[in-house]
Design an enzyme around this catalytic site. Structure first.
Site, PDB file in Angstrom:
ATOM      1  N   GLU A 162     -13.201  -5.708 -60.905  1.00 51.52           N
ATOM      2  CA  GLU A 162     -11.908  -5.141 -60.477  1.00 51.52           C
ATOM      3  C   GLU A 162     -11.525  -3.922 -61.303  1.00 51.52           C
ATOM      4  O   GLU A 162     -10.608  -3.197 -60.953  1.00 51.52           O
ATOM      5  CB  GLU A 162     -10.818  -6.219 -60.531  1.00 51.52           C
ATOM      6  CG  GLU A 162     -10.222  -6.522 -61.900  1.00 51.52           C
ATOM      7  CD  GLU A 162     -11.080  -7.433 -62.781  1.00 51.52           C
ATOM      8  OE1 GLU A 162     -12.253  -7.695 -62.422  1.00 51.52           O
ATOM      9  OE2 GLU A 162     -10.586  -7.875 -63.845  1.00 51.52           O
ATOM     10  N   CYS A 201     -14.761 -13.378 -65.788  1.00 53.63           N
ATOM     11  CA  CYS A 201     -14.426 -13.493 -67.216  1.00 53.63           C
ATOM     12  C   CYS A 201     -13.845 -14.881 -67.502  1.00 53.63           C
ATOM     13  O   CYS A 201     -14.561 -15.870 -67.423  1.00 53.63           O
ATOM     14  CB  CYS A 201     -13.476 -12.358 -67.618  1.00 53.63           C
ATOM     15  SG  CYS A 201     -13.411 -12.073 -69.392  1.00 53.63           S
ATOM     16  N   HIS A 254     -16.099  -7.180 -65.386  1.00 55.69           N
ATOM     17  CA  HIS A 254     -14.902  -7.080 -64.546  1.00 55.69           C
ATOM     18  C   HIS A 254     -15.099  -6.103 -63.390  1.00 55.69           C
ATOM     19  O   HIS A 254     -14.848  -4.909 -63.548  1.00 55.69           O
ATOM     20  CB  HIS A 254     -13.713  -6.591 -65.394  1.00 55.69           C
ATOM     21  CG  HIS A 254     -13.185  -7.603 -66.344  1.00 55.69           C
ATOM     22  ND1 HIS A 254     -12.210  -8.514 -66.007  1.00 55.69           N
ATOM     23  CD2 HIS A 254     -13.495  -7.863 -67.637  1.00 55.69           C
ATOM     24  CE1 HIS A 254     -11.938  -9.295 -67.055  1.00 55.69           C
ATOM     25  NE2 HIS A 254     -12.703  -8.912 -68.052  1.00 55.69           N
TER      26      HIS A 254
END
Lengths: 229, 773
Positions: A204, A85, A202
């Site tokens: 994560e 990002c 993302h």
């Protein structure tokens, strides 16, 4: 494999990345933006957020921080660098990856889960995925509309530097599955050597079943498996 | 300055002389409604605020309750209505920044935001401009500081035209509550510091502005609106949590409304001390600021910190590392006075105690004459629809019921990687709390929601307030969470008008009654009066928004609202309107059924009634805490047993809308049969409360029926979940008549998902243009 997660003023996915890396069995530590010491680090993660507030242009100021200067020479020596990002935006600003980010096509911040097709599973980051596999990851950004000139686009396509593309649930890469207007539905690209990956989604945020899936954990596990963890 | 003559006289008495400009400004801010709660204090005491879980009740910047494993959860809601009315983007953004600092001040790491928004009719261009600005403002600030915005509500009604309500709530976590921070000064001699941003001329008199009605002239008050800087807000989070965790501070307080004035005097007031502040030492953004301006500035992203002298250096270093200003500006004193210096001369000297004890008013309250008229509803005049499916589709597309995806997809609701139930997926958002697990691998979490049906509150403020608590707790129970704490945001018109004050009193009594009945303490809150336009001709519908936090013992055991598998049994849990009739006359006034119950559905104050007749009228649904408590306990325990496949409460739009939402979410049809006396449309769209749609696999049907019997909860099998391409079919069998509703789930989804984006797409200019016309 030891990961260093950079903390810029305004980073807000730094803690999330550290948590995900550890979940995947990686050793992980924070790196302060004014630090210059990368000794012992095998992979640098530039996390999402709004580094330095992003008031000028996403990633434009972070690019000049001491740590990014070090990350540039680290990458040129073959060190692994993952930008997620805002981290992707910084990699573009730093010239480690080609192209630029424009504001989203709809001019609004977009936060939702999207489908991605894995276009290259030979990078150290994506080796855990199958070629052509459709995965689901969240996006959350206001400037994720990837742009590059025609020559660069051609080169990205030809040298297999496109790692993830936005697609629909069936894997079809189409405009209706493009959340932000990115050229070629690009969600993530790597450099020619494959040691630098930038991606808007993302990983994560998709590392546990309770978070809605583990598609993102595969990416961190790919790094962990490099050293047999 | 908004002070009354009697208040001015009292100031003369307190000081024993004429106040100077600075002193008058300080009194005016501290004695404003916004800071002083002078019209609400007396009644707020009626709200229950104790339970064995309460660690910090009302009186601090936020309340704190304990989870079963000892983790502290801080919660607080606040309004930013007036700033958002004149400058929606910055008004909403700074609302988020302010509520964030209230949580941060407790030493809690913020884990989520919620927003409760009310606007005028959605077809009004100015309303769309306001909504676009407010949502963008929340998105701008919340996303940047990296705290997910996970839940909320948006409600449209004529009464909010010109005076939108923007209520924002924040929840935070304190792993060790004994390290909780407070807004106190400790002993005389301690050092007072201003940290964060520099002080500028923005937001001066904001608290006073918030304490007046809105008018055409309010646009000139745009300079009273503060400017948000989420980047600095984010740095402030990290730096403050660090100095608190390292035990470097004695006390800390947000410099929110009335800035340095309120933070300094409230901290000293709580501790029975005084403060002397040298205004020359306050870091300033611009030259030549007067003492008045420095004291009343509401520049954002600032905190007041009190520390022992020997810790000051370490604090300065910490803030410097995060690139923030930190300056020693004064000392704690023993004299109980707030004294200000400028260029060595004393420019203000006020005793703290009377300053923080504004006069308390108990103005006359009177039930408005129009109450009888608006509660009257001749149900026979409500036309019955020819096509029930068409009526349901129209209802699904009403802005109040339609999906709010357009709003929440502008919010980063996943940052923090703790969001287990995302916006839209369940009746409440669920967040896991990292590192709170036990050996068995469970993970603790919280569920959060904020609710209020302003129509019910207008038609019967006591019932409406009761319903707000009932609905919020029901939403938590639908995900399997145990409700543990309330924070309330009480939005009303001008309290100096007897009918408004009556609404306020009734609402408080309603809140207190249900909070007491369900055993959920009110640990923090906010009162916002003067929400009205046109010189008081139009007040907003009374809106006591109830924010609530629930405990989830294991985030893997929660329920969402989507229908799951074909063949699952659909239960209707809770009473039908006809089941409430026996209550009439036997119980207290608010347990009598709402208008239309005799004809099959409580239609008073419903979305359906407004759709069909254009009117907000009738007696809203009965509020019966005893039934509610049983329904919720049954569903919570079944979810914890892992048996519930989906759970969704019946709220606006009634039974049919609830079922349709489960179908849309799960991409499944359903086949329902309702045998019930009365009108089909009332049965389907009446809004009888304390009800839920719950599905279980056929194997668990008998088990659930037995659980319900034991708990004394009425349940009935309403039907079955159908396949992916099947329609929603509902047969209403009433006496000899039989009416059928049949509609495809795609058609329902289109109406439900299309409405809000449609409002903005047809006017692509709302972003850039001024939009004020």
């Amino acid at each position: 494999m030891k990961c260093g997660v950079v903390v810029f003023p305004g980073s807000n996915c730094d803690r999330d990345c550290l948590f995900a890396a550890k979940l995947a069995g990686l050793e992980a530590t924070f790196l302060w933006h004014q630090a210059r010491d990368l000794s012992g680090i095998d992979c640098v993660i530039l996390p999402g957020g709004f580094s330095y507030g992003d008031y000028l242009r996403a990633g434009a100021i972070a690019r000049f921080s001491p740590i990014v200067e070090e990350v540039i020479s680290f990458a040129k020596k073959g060190g692994l660098v993952l930008g997620i990002c805002n981290g992707f935006q910084i990699l573009l600003e730093a010239g480690l990856l080609p192209g630029a980010m424009l504001p989203n096509r709809g001019l609004r911040f977009i936060s939702k889960r999207v489908h991605l097709r894995v276009e290259n599973n030979s990078t150290p980051f994506s080796r855990g995925y199958k070629m052509g596999e459709v995965i689901e990851l969240p996006i959350a950004h206001g400037q994720g509309n990837f742009y590059a000139d025609p020559d660069t686009m051609k080169k990205l396509e030809e040298s297999g530097q496109i790692v993830f593309r936005y697609c629909d649930a069936h894997g079809e890469v189409c405009d209706s599955a493009n959340p932000n207007g990115s050229l070629g539905n690009i969600a993530g690209i790597c450099n020619e050597q494959g040691n630098v990956l930038g991606m808007m989604p993302h990983p994560e945020r998709a590392t546990q079943d309770i978070l809605g899936g583990v598609s993102g954990l595969v990416l961190f596990r790919s790094l962990a498996s490099l050293c047999g963890v | 300055m908004g002070l009354r003559l009697s208040e001015y006289e009292r100031i003369l008495e307190i000081l024993g002389r004429e106040p100077n400009e600075t002193e008058l400004g300080i009194f005016s801010a501290m004695w404003s409604e916004h800071c002083g709660y002078k019209h609400s204090k007396k009644y707020l005491r009626l709200l229950p605020s104790r339970s064995e879980r309460v660690f910090q009740g009302p009186g601090e910047n936020a309340g704190v309750v304990l989870l079963g494993n000892g983790t502290g959860v801080a919660l607080k809601v606040e309004s930013h209505n007036h700033p958002s009315a004149v400058e929606p983007f910055q008004g909403a953004a700074t609302g988020i920044g302010g509520i964030l600092r209230d949580i941060l001040t407790m030493g809690a790491r913020p884990i989520c935001f919620l927003d409760s928004l009310r606007f005028g009719p959605a077809d009004d261009g100015i309303v769309r401009y306001l909504m676009d600005g407010v949502v963008s403002g929340i998105s701008f600030y919340g996303n940047c500081v990296g705290v997910p915005t996970v839940a909320g509500e948006v409600f449209f009604n004529e009464s909010f035209r010109g005076n939108p309500l923007v209520n924002v709530m924040c929840v935070g976590v304190i792993p060790d509550p004994h390290s909780m921070a407070r807004g106190v000064t400790g002993d005389p001699g301690n050092v007072v510091m201003v940290v964060g941003s520099k002080t500028g001329r923005d937001g001066i008199r904001g608290a006073a502005f918030a304490s007046l009605g809105l008018s055409e002239d309010s646009q000139k008050d745009r300079p009273s609106v503060q400017i948000g800087d989420p980047f600095t807000g984010k740095l402030l989070i990290e730096a403050c949590l660090e100095v608190i965790a390292r035990g470097l501070i004695v006390g800390i307080q947000d410099m929110g409304a009335a800035g340095l004035t309120s933070s300094a005097s409230e901290m000293a007031g709580r501790s029975g001390t005084g403060m002397i502040i040298d205004l020359d030492l306050v870091p300033k953004r611009e030259e030549g600021m007067t003492p008045y301006e420095i004291m009343l500035s509401e520049s954002q992203e600032r905190m007041l910190i009190v520390a022992e002298q020997e810790k000051v250096q370490a604090i300065m270093e910490c803030f410097e590392r995060w690139g923030l200003d930190a300056a020693v500006v004064g000392k704690v004193t023993a004299d109980g006075r707030l004294r200000l210096l400028e260029k060595g001369a004393q420019v203000a000297d006020i005793p703290v105690d009377p300053l923080v004890s504004p006069p308390v008013y108990d103005p006359p309250a009177e039930r408005p004459a129009y109450m009888d008229e608006i509660q009257y509803l001749d149900t026979s005049k409500i036309p019955a629809p020819d096509d029930l499916g068409e009526a349901l589709k129209r209802l699904m597309g009403r802005p109040n019921i339609a999906s709010k995806r357009w709003v929440y997809e502008q919010y980063d609701y996943l940052v923090g990687t703790d969001t287990v139930a995302s916006p839209g997926a369940a009746d409440a958002a669920v967040l896991r709390i990292k590192d709170s697990g036990d050996a068995a691998g469970t993970e603790y979490g919280v569920a959060v929601t904020i609710d209020c049906n302003s129509r019910y509150c207008f038609l019967d403020p006591r019932r409406g307030a009761m319903q707000a608590v009932l609905e919020a707790s029901r939403n938590l129970s639908m995900v399997g969470a145990e409700p543990i704490a309330i924070t309330d945001c009480l939005n009303f018109g001008n309290p100096e008008r007897p009918e408004v004050y009556w609404q306020f009193q009734e609402s408080i009594r309603g809140l207190a009654h249900v909070a007491e009945s369900l055993g959920i303490p009110v640990v923090s809150g906010n009162v916002s009066f003067y929400n009205e336009c046109d010189g008081g001709k139009r007040a907003v519908f009374p809106s006591p928004a109830v924010g609530m936090v629930g405990e989830v013992e294991d985030v893997r055991r929660i329920a969402s609202s989507a229908f799951k598998d074909e063949g699952d049994i659909i239960f209707l849990v809770g009473p039908m309107a006809s089941g409430l009739i026996p209550f009439a006359g036997e119980n207290s006034a608010w347990e009598t059924p709402g208008s239309g119950a005799e004809e099959g559905g409580e239609i008073g104050g419903s979305e359906y009634l407004e759709m069909v007749t254009g009117e907000v009228r009738g007696l809203p649904p009965a509020a019966i805490p005893s039934i509610e408590a049983k329904v919720q306990a049954l569903i919570r325990s079944a979810i914890r047993d892992g048996k519930v496949k989906s759970a969704h409460d019946c709220a606006e739009g009634g039974l049919a809308v609830a079922i349709a939402e489960c179908c849309i979410q799960g991409d499944r049809g359903a086949r329902i049969i309702l045998e019930e006396k009365g009108r089909a449309d009332f049965i389907l769209f009446g809004e009888t409360q304390s009800r839920a749609i719950v599905t279980l696999s056929p194997a668990d049907q008998g088990w659930f029926e037995e659980q319900a019997r034991n708990a004394g909860v009425p349940v009935r099998v309403a039907g079955k979940v159908s396949g992916e391409d099947d329609p929603l079919v509902i047969d209403v069998v009433s006496g000899g008549s039989h009416k059928s509703l049949k509609i495809s789930v795609d058609e329902l989804r289109e109406a439900w998902e299309g409405t809000i984006p449609g409002l903005f797409d047809d006017d692509g200019d709302v972003n850039g243009g001024d939009g004020r016309g």
